[in-house]
Write a protein that holds these residues in place. Structure first.
Motif, PDB file in Angstrom:
ATOM      1  N   VAL A  72       0.708  -1.118   0.007  1.00  0.00           N
ATOM      2  CA  VAL A  72      -0.059   0.039  -0.057  1.00  0.00           C
ATOM      3  C   VAL A  72       0.798   1.211  -0.057  1.00  0.00           C
ATOM      4  O   VAL A  72       1.708   1.398   0.885  1.00  0.00           O
ATOM      5  CB  VAL A  72      -0.835  -0.144   1.334  1.00  0.00           C
ATOM      6  CG1 VAL A  72      -1.767   1.261   1.403  1.00  0.00           C
ATOM      7  CG2 VAL A  72      -1.774  -1.257   1.181  1.00  0.00           C
ATOM      8  N   ASN A  73       0.532   2.100  -1.091  1.00  0.00           N
ATOM      9  CA  ASN A  73       1.706   3.316  -1.223  1.00  0.00           C
ATOM     10  C   ASN A  73       0.616   4.527  -0.753  1.00  0.00           C
ATOM     11  O   ASN A  73      -0.242   5.018  -1.861  1.00  0.00           O
ATOM     12  CB  ASN A  73       2.150   3.335  -2.410  1.00  0.00           C
ATOM     13  CG  ASN A  73       2.964   4.538  -2.507  1.00  0.00           C
ATOM     14  OD1 ASN A  73       3.654   5.104  -1.673  1.00  0.00           O
ATOM     15  ND2 ASN A  73       3.349   5.011  -4.010  1.00  0.00           N
TER      16      ASN A  73
ATOM     17  N   CYS B 104       3.184  -0.984   4.211  1.00  0.00           N
ATOM     18  CA  CYS B 104       2.611   0.353   3.859  1.00  0.00           C
ATOM     19  C   CYS B 104       3.722   1.263   3.638  1.00  0.00           C
ATOM     20  O   CYS B 104       4.493   1.154   4.531  1.00  0.00           O
ATOM     21  CB  CYS B 104       1.711   0.808   5.136  1.00  0.00           C
ATOM     22  SG  CYS B 104       1.237   2.182   4.948  1.00  0.00           S
TER      23      CYS B 104
ATOM     24  N   TRP C  24      -3.508   4.145  10.444  1.00  0.00           N
ATOM     25  CA  TRP C  24      -3.184   2.968   9.778  1.00  0.00           C
ATOM     26  C   TRP C  24      -3.359   1.919  10.755  1.00  0.00           C
ATOM     27  O   TRP C  24      -3.501   0.753  10.714  1.00  0.00           O
ATOM     28  CB  TRP C  24      -2.258   3.098   8.924  1.00  0.00           C
ATOM     29  CG  TRP C  24      -1.721   2.057   8.279  1.00  0.00           C
ATOM     30  CD1 TRP C  24      -0.694   1.246   8.582  1.00  0.00           C
ATOM     31  CD2 TRP C  24      -2.192   1.579   7.041  1.00  0.00           C
ATOM     32  NE1 TRP C  24      -0.514   0.087   7.850  1.00  0.00           N
ATOM     33  CE2 TRP C  24      -1.377   0.252   6.680  1.00  0.00           C
ATOM     34  CE3 TRP C  24      -3.160   1.579   6.177  1.00  0.00           C
ATOM     35  CZ2 TRP C  24      -1.919  -0.610   5.713  1.00  0.00           C
ATOM     36  CZ3 TRP C  24      -3.801   0.804   5.288  1.00  0.00           C
ATOM     37  CH2 TRP C  24      -2.813  -0.397   4.882  1.00  0.00           C
TER      38      TRP C  24
ATOM     39  N   ASN D 152      -5.654  -1.609  11.232  1.00  0.00           N
ATOM     40  CA  ASN D 152      -5.144  -2.680  10.996  1.00  0.00           C
ATOM     41  C   ASN D 152      -5.140  -3.893  12.286  1.00  0.00           C
ATOM     42  O   ASN D 152      -5.509  -4.896  12.238  1.00  0.00           O
ATOM     43  CB  ASN D 152      -3.665  -2.753  10.413  1.00  0.00           C
ATOM     44  CG  ASN D 152      -3.643  -2.426   8.852  1.00  0.00           C
ATOM     45  OD1 ASN D 152      -3.787  -3.404   8.082  1.00  0.00           O
ATOM     46  ND2 ASN D 152      -3.528  -1.598   8.569  1.00  0.00           N
TER      47      ASN D 152
ATOM     48  N   THR E 201       0.997  -5.497   9.814  1.00  0.00           N
ATOM     49  CA  THR E 201       1.292  -4.575   9.016  1.00  0.00           C
ATOM     50  C   THR E 201       2.805  -4.029   9.379  1.00  0.00           C
ATOM     51  O   THR E 201       3.048  -3.832  10.621  1.00  0.00           O
ATOM     52  CB  THR E 201       0.432  -3.307   8.809  1.00  0.00           C
ATOM     53  OG1 THR E 201       0.838  -2.499   7.972  1.00  0.00           O
ATOM     54  CG2 THR E 201       0.131  -2.574  10.022  1.00  0.00           C
TER      55      THR E 201
ATOM     56  N   CYS F  82       5.001  -0.627   8.333  1.00  0.00           N
ATOM     57  CA  CYS F  82       5.410   0.776   7.817  1.00  0.00           C
ATOM     58  C   CYS F  82       6.413   0.840   7.434  1.00  0.00           C
ATOM     59  O   CYS F  82       7.478   0.720   8.324  1.00  0.00           O
ATOM     60  CB  CYS F  82       4.526   1.692   8.557  1.00  0.00           C
ATOM     61  SG  CYS F  82       2.910   1.480   8.844  1.00  0.00           S
TER      62      CYS F  82
END
Length: 896
Positions: free
Chosen positions: A493-494, A561, A575, A579, A587, A589
């Motif tokens: 995910v960007n 992410c 975020w 999640n 996730t 990051c």
């Protein structure tokens, strides 16, 4: 080794469905009557390790007059109600007491005193009588508020012979009354291992004597540190904030005798200079027409300024409602007939006509109000400078923190020189009160013996041994001990970061393969729609998840992410909450600036840990050879409390406890996190009985997880590492928090309470260790348990890590209780070993990993609350609860 089958990966229903039946824990008869515990005495000294000669920033203190007695007098200062404003000004009490001594010195028979700036005064020996009452007159040279006249003039044109500075006097009544006697010999008793409140009071008096000396030099005093206004000590941090270098100084009773601990210290101050320069820097703008005056008013309130035209000092109370060239105020003037009349004049015209001053750019800006609510007093901004040494108490931005760390580093030899010079330059031996006590301070750092413990050997993939060198190791040509397989659905995910996702995923897969992690190609890439980039962070996250749900055929194993900013992205909190709390997806990051093997390896270490893998184990952990830990089911806890930003705030504190799992391993942990009252340090949710009769506390949660993950074993020993408490709170840890943990056991029906070892780990202290005759930091594994430790209690200093930059700071470990019965050497080796099980990195960390994990868990989950308003919440409805983790991730090391 314990089988890890069924526990690797995202742990969901298989783990959470196996509740520990409370019937397996027999009910204990009777109730627990907790004893009052005191910190234990030192049982022995460590002997293992390579000897090393060290220096420390403690300076030996001799006191030759042990029969000296300090006399404590209470101070009460009263004044006219009209002067009530001045009672709270900085240094007010010291000014009054200085004038008192000048005026009434003969009443004291020449005896000098030490004053703490508030309610206490101390002398060596008694004063002639127990009670005094003095009248003290202070002459003040600040502006008198007279109807809003900005200069302090009571009249305008036609009265130019009046002084522009109104000298006036204030009268105070000062009462001194005898309170107590504190003998200096109580310090000698403490040095022999005795317990005495008088010893702590005597040390505080000695510290007050040092503080008074610095106050007379005009230094800013912050707790036990002092800072002078020399600009060479300032570090520009941006945003109108500077770091100000100074010194911490405190007398301490240690095994080697009485010592003065002198260390470099830094506090944050408002950058002195023109007010306009501060506002532009604070709001990160260059055009003064873009100043946000609502924000400016908040920032400037209560700051002190000095006017350029009169050199008088004022405190800012607000801003004018109108610009300088429109803001009117009433001015008394005399007309041609000598009669007084009131006229309204703008601040701009007043300075033009009365002071013959041409104001340029500030004519169209608000004025600074330095008056009272009903009697404003206006000054043009361009005539005002912020005075020096005004403490900045708000939280620093991430950029400011990075800048502070980078600019305040000092190599060991430089730090030695700076603190040695400070002791010499302060001429403590010339202080008349210290001399009257017979106190003399050595000018050189103390010498002491240390030991360097060997680093533990690690196990990595293929049962290969990995021997750390200088506290570091790497995974070059090595595999992870237990690599997970990302063989299910995952995606990248960007959030509008400039990043080549195809290149990133390809390199990540290649790096993972080399480390033993088999990673499938990502199912897809999710790019943020441009229309949402400027939206609220919560909205951006929701819109992204709408895309994810619409395009993924099933629940993903993992989401990577990519964030647009490092460390301070507003996306991070929402975020993580989405999640971990709502959907239950692990996730990671990232915000890559340079994608290389080292960067990707570090990312994979975190991903592997979060998904249930193990990067490395201690070699002694693998065949189960940790003394007293592997033979008996032992649970290790790390406990910490994370507070909100500095200053008044309703943001709740976040308490976190991590507990070890999969005994006999000591490398895997699970976290339990709760909110509690703002600024509360004692953890209050370890045991928390509810209306339903159930315990909803953190310990029960961790105990049940230990039982499920350790082949139905119940812990019969617990090693507790507590971070973030000072010496004054040790009894609370032993008698409040530990009792809560015991109650959690009792509530489960446990008949045998475990044996406990309780250790407080302190990072915020001022003892530094240096290699004698060498420029580098002490080697990793350095431990000291003599000379600078407590005369009686069980404590030691350890530098487990390799200090690559600046001067290493050892961790001060205080062993409050050891029912398990570790030998001193075994306990110190266990502490060192726990600094090598931190799964996020390939270096030894300075503090034991369980405490680091607790801090990470508290910090990460505090981001869940980042965008919520807590104004007055604590008073209205109690402390808001933290969103609970989803069942899919609650047993994972999500905090890695």
């Amino acid at each position: 080794m314990v089988s890890l089958s069924g526990e690797i990966g995202i742990e969901g229903s298989s783990s959470s469905s196996q509740a520990m039946p409370e019937s397996v824990l027999p009910t204990k008869a009777g109730t627990f009557d907790p004893p009052t515990r005191l910190p234990m005495a030192r049982p022995a000294f460590g002997t293992e390790g390579r000897p090393v000669q060290l220096l420390t920033n403690h300076f030996n203190v001799k006191f030759t007059k042990q029969d000296t007695v300090f006399y404590h007098y209470s101070v009460n200062i009263s004044h006219d109600k009209s002067d009530e404003n001045h009672a709270h000004s900085k240094g007010f009490g010291r000014k009054v007491l200085d004038r008192l001594y000048q005026t009434y010195r003969s009443e004291f028979e020449g005896k000098q005193f030490a004053y703490d700036g508030e309610k206490s005064l101390f002398t060596v020996g008694p004063l002639p009588q127990n009670n005094f009452e003095f009248t003290v007159v202070l002459e003040d040279s600040s502006a008198r508020a007279t109807g809003g006249d900005p200069s302090g003039d009571s009249l305008g044109e036609g009265d130019q012979k009046r002084s522009r500075r109104s000298h006036f006097t204030r009268t105070f009544k000062v009462e001194l009354s005898f309170a107590a006697k504190i003998p200096l010999k109580s310090i000698a008793l403490a040095l022999r291992g005795g317990e005495s409140e008088d010893a702590q009071h005597a040390l505080q008096i000695l510290d007050i004597i040092l503080r008074q000396q610095q106050a007379k030099r005009g230094c800013l005093l912050v707790k036990q540190s002092f800072f002078d206004g020399n600009h060479v000590n300032f570090i520009d941090l941006g945003g109108g904030v500077s770091g100000c270098r100074g010194f911490h100084s405190s007398f301490r009773t240690v095994m080697g005798g009485l010592s003065l601990n002198m260390d470099v210290s830094t506090t944050m101050i408002i950058t002195p200079g023109p007010v306009l320069d501060f506002l532009l820097a604070n709001q990160n703008i260059q055009d003064r027409r873009r100043i946000d005056w609502v924000k400016a008013k908040r920032m400037l309130k209560n700051l002190r300024i000095m006017t350029r035209h009169t050199k008088m000092e004022f405190r800012i109370t607000g801003l004018s409602e109108m610009p300088c060239n429109q803001q009117l105020f009433p001015l008394r003037v005399r007309n041609s007939h000598g009669e007084t009349q009131i006229v309204d004049i703008t601040v701009y015209d007043y300075f033009m006509k009365t002071h013959k001053m041409q104001l340029t750019w500030s004519a169209h800006m608000p004025c600074l109000d330095v008056g009272k609510p009903k009697r404003p007093n206006y000054l043009p901004i361009e005539l005002c400078n912020l005075v020096s040494l005004q403490q900045y108490t708000k939280a620093l931005s991430s950029q400011q923190r990075v800048s502070l760390v980078e600019k305040s580093r000092q190599k060991p030899l430089e730090r030695i020189r700076v603190v040695t010079d400070a002791v010499k330059n302060n001429h403590y031996d010339e202080d008349p009160i210290l001399r009257s006590c017979g106190i003399y301070i050595d000018k050189q750092l103390s010498k002491l013996d240390g030991r360097v413990l060997s680093a533990p050997t690690l196990k990595v993939g293929n049962e290969e041994d990995c021997v750390p060198r200088n506290g570091r190791w790497n995974f070059n040509q090595k595999r992870l001990f237990y690599p997970i397989q990302i063989d299910r659905l995952w995606a990248i995910v960007n959030f509008s970061a400039r990043c080549d996702l195809s290149y990133l995923s390809r390199e990540l897969i290649n790096c993972g393969r080399n480390k033993g992690i088999q990673i499938k190609r990502p199912f897809t890439f999710f790019e943020e729609d441009r229309e949402w980039v400027r939206s609220d962070p919560v909205v951006r996250v929701e819109k992204m998840f709408e895309k994810i749900k619409a395009n993924l055929p099933e629940h993903p194993q993992f989401l990577l992410c990519v964030l647009p900013e490092r460390k301070n992205s507003d996306i991070y909190g929402p975020w993580k909450k989405k999640n971990l709390h709502e959907v239950g997806i692990v996730t990671q990051c990232i915000s890559p600036t340079k994608i290389n093997d080292q960067y990707l390896t570090n990312v994979l270490l975190k991903i592997n840990s979060k998904l249930g893998g193990i990067n490395s184990l201690l070699a002694v952990e693998h065949p189960c050879r940790i003394p007293l830990v592997n033979e008996i089911p032992t649970m290790i806890l790390g406990m910490d409390v994370c507070h909100g930003s500095p200053g008044p705030s309703d943001f709740p504190s976040i308490a976190a406890v991590v507990g070890s799992r999969h005994w006999p391993l000591i490398s895997r942990y699970r976290a339990s996190v709760r909110t509690q009252s703002p600024k509360l340090e004692t953890i209050d949710s370890l045991y928390k009985p509810g209306a339903d009769g159930q315990d909803h506390g953190m310990i029960r949660e961790l105990l049940l997880d230990f039982y499920r993950s350790s082949n139905a074993k119940k812990p019969t020993q617990m090693i507790i590492f507590r971070d973030g408490v000072g010496e004054s709170q040790f009894n609370e840890v032993l008698n409040v928090e530990l009792n809560q943990i015991i109650k959690a056991f009792e509530h489960l029906g446990e008949c045998t309470i475990p044996k406990f070892t309780v250790i407080v780990a302190q990072k915020n202290h001022h003892t530094k260790l240096f290699l004698a005759g060498a420029p580098e930091n002490v080697p990793p594994g350095t431990v000291v348990d003599t000379m600078v430790v407590h005369p009686r209690h069980y404590d030691f200093y350890m530098c487990a890590h390799a200090g690559m930059i600046g001067t290493s700071r050892p961790i001060h470990y205080n062993v409050l209780l050891d029912e398990i019965g570790f030998s001193t050497d075994d306990l110190q080796k266990l502490v060192l070993a726990l600094s090598y099980v931190y799964q996020r990195s390939t270096t030894a960390v300075s503090m034991v990993a369980p405490v680091c994990y607790a801090h990470l868990a508290a910090q990460q989950m505090s981001q869940f609350l980042k965008f919520e308003d807590f104004s007055g919440a604590a008073g209205r409805q109690g402390v808001p609860e933290l969103p609970r983790l989803h069942d899919n991730v609650k047993s994972s090391m999500f905090f890695c």
